[in-house]
Scaffold this active site. Structure first.
Site, PDB file in Angstrom:
ATOM      1  N   LYS A   1      -6.092  -2.311   4.552  1.00 59.37           N
ATOM      2  CA  LYS A   1      -4.728  -1.802   4.446  1.00 59.37           C
ATOM      3  C   LYS A   1      -3.781  -2.815   5.083  1.00 59.37           C
ATOM      4  CE  LYS A   1      -1.648   1.926   5.783  1.00 59.37           C
ATOM      5  NZ  LYS A   1      -1.499   3.296   6.255  1.00 59.37           N
TER       6      LYS A   1
ATOM      7  N   LYS B   1      -5.311  -1.358  -0.149  1.00 58.44           N
ATOM      8  CA  LYS B   1      -3.953  -0.821  -0.224  1.00 58.44           C
ATOM      9  C   LYS B   1      -2.953  -1.841   0.297  1.00 58.44           C
ATOM     10  CE  LYS B   1      -1.098   2.688   1.813  1.00 58.44           C
ATOM     11  NZ  LYS B   1      -0.853   3.372   3.046  1.00 58.44           N
TER      12      LYS B   1
HETATM   13  C1  PBG Z   1       0.041   6.517   7.003  1.00 61.35           C
HETATM   14  C2  PBG Z   1       0.139   6.081   5.573  1.00 61.35           C
HETATM   15  C3  PBG Z   1       1.095   5.268   4.954  1.00 61.35           C
HETATM   16  C4  PBG Z   1       0.786   5.249   3.600  1.00 61.35           C
HETATM   17  C5  PBG Z   1      -0.354   6.033   3.438  1.00 61.35           C
HETATM   18  N1  PBG Z   1      -0.747   6.527   4.669  1.00 61.35           N
HETATM   19  C6  PBG Z   1       2.292   4.590   5.499  1.00 61.35           C
HETATM   20  C7  PBG Z   1       2.184   3.469   6.430  1.00 61.35           C
HETATM   21  O1  PBG Z   1       1.101   3.007   6.782  1.00 61.35           O
HETATM   22  O2  PBG Z   1       3.245   3.047   6.879  1.00 61.35           O
HETATM   23  C8  PBG Z   1       1.557   4.539   2.520  1.00 61.35           C
HETATM   24  C9  PBG Z   1       1.502   5.155   1.169  1.00 61.35           C
HETATM   25  C10 PBG Z   1       2.549   4.697   0.214  1.00 61.35           C
HETATM   26  O3  PBG Z   1       3.379   3.800   0.497  1.00 61.35           O
HETATM   27  O4  PBG Z   1       2.561   5.252  -0.895  1.00 61.35           O
HETATM   28  N2  PBG Z   1      -0.286   5.529   7.908  1.00 61.35           N
END
Ligand code: PBG
Length: 323
Positions: A195, A248
């Site tokens: 991520k 992601k």
């Molecule tokens: C929580 C989380 C996030 C997303 C999914 N879980 C936001 C982040 O990490 O700031 C992003 C999902 C999206 O942008 O559609 N940590």
């Protein structure tokens, strides 16, 4: 054998021929629909930067879950917007929290729908970071215990899969251990493994009200230029017990979806994130591109790269079109 004997255009001449030699086929089963759940009744709060997406109170989320399942989509992933936030995000592990209530209600009304929960603290902390703060940064090991508590609370409410998205080191192992010690050995973990600290989460943070109040997430989420490190993250999560790993965002990281699938051969999910959704919707609403074609093209590319599962805000709508 080369031109003029080999003419690849021969199999492109009709729609039926193209259908016959198509290598990648999108299906409703590929998708996971994200839902934002908020307190109250009959609440539908649209997200300005994500046209068509809204925060929903539990009663409306149940209806949306039913419609999603009826469209052929096998799973939803829930994000909670709590009534109160504090420094440790304590509503995240409250058994009467908004996500826990949504899990119970959705499982009661749509039992065959797979319910996944995002396990993170950023929606629940008043500072908007994904863990507890110590000396101006997120404290890794103190956060692990809270994430394990949150995952356990979701599992006790009946969730089918937990999906930690915080990027703390060791969180998959901590969650696995907590689940196993509490007779929840059967609950799988879908780890947000690779991520990245991405600009494409912007609209989500409006949706989940989780923008950090200071700094950013670069001390825990990955640095976008790093590919080999993504494979190391995946390897560690698998060692710690992850059942599904995730890359992601999806579009700027298709190379990593491909590498993870080739290297590990395990179930791979890819998150077509909020900014990726917003770009297509914005261009579509402006008449700048054919939204439906662009959406199908993008989702097909994510699958072609190697994703078995795609988390996407387009899930229900695209599934209906594919049906
Ligand atoms: C929580 C989380 C996030 C997303 C999914 N879980 C936001 C982040 O990490 O700031 C992003 C999902 C999206 O942008 O559609 N940590």
């Amino acid at each position: 054998m080369a031109f003029p004997i080999t003419r690849l255009r021969r199999l492109r001449r009709t729609a039926t021929l193209r259908r016959m030699v198509r290598e990648t086929r999108l299906a409703p089963d590929d998708f996971i629909q994200p839902l934002f759940v908020c307190p109250g009744r009959d609440v539908r709060k649209p997200i300005e930067s994500m046209p068509g997406v809204a925060q929903l109170s539990v009663d409306l989320a149940v209806r949306e879950a039913r419609a999603t399942f009826d469209a052929g989509v096998p799973a939803v992933i829930l994000f909670g917007i709590p009534a109160h936030k504090d420094s440790t995000g304590s509503e995240a592990w409250s058994d009467s929290g908004v996500v826990q209530t949504a899990i119970r209600e959705i499982k009661a009304h749509v039992p065959d729908l797979t319910v996944i929960t995002d396990v993170c603290l950023c929606e629940y902390t008043d500072h908007g970071h994904c863990g507890v703060i110590k000396d101006g940064d997120v404290d890794n090991d103190a956060t692990l215990e809270l994430l394990a508590r949150e995952a356990l609370s979701h599992a006790r409410a009946g969730v089918d899969i937990v999906a930690p998205s915080d990027m703390m080191d060791g969180r998959v192992g901590a969650i696995r251990k907590a689940l196993d010690q509490n007779n929840l050995v059967h609950v799988p973990i879908m780890a947000y493994s690779a991520k990245f600290a991405s600009a494409f989460y912007g609209p989500f943070r409006e949706a989940a009200e989780s923008t950090p109040k200071f700094g950013d997430r670069r001390s825990y989420q990955m640095d976008p230029p790093n590919g080999d490190e993504a494979l190391r993250e995946v390897a560690l999560d698998l060692e710690e017990g992850a059942d599904i790993v995730m890359v992601k965002p999806a579009l700027a990281y298709l190379d990593l979806i491909y590498r993870v699938k080739s290297e590990f051969g395990c179930p791979v999910a890819a998150y077509n994130v909020s900014g990726e959704y917003a770009m297509i919707r914005a261009a579509g609403l402006n008449g700048w591109l054919d939204e439906e074609r662009a959406t199908i093209e993008v989702l097909t590319a994510i699958k072609r790269a190697g994703a078995d599962l795609i988390l996407t805000y387009f899930a229900k709508d695209v599934a209906r079109k594919l049906k």
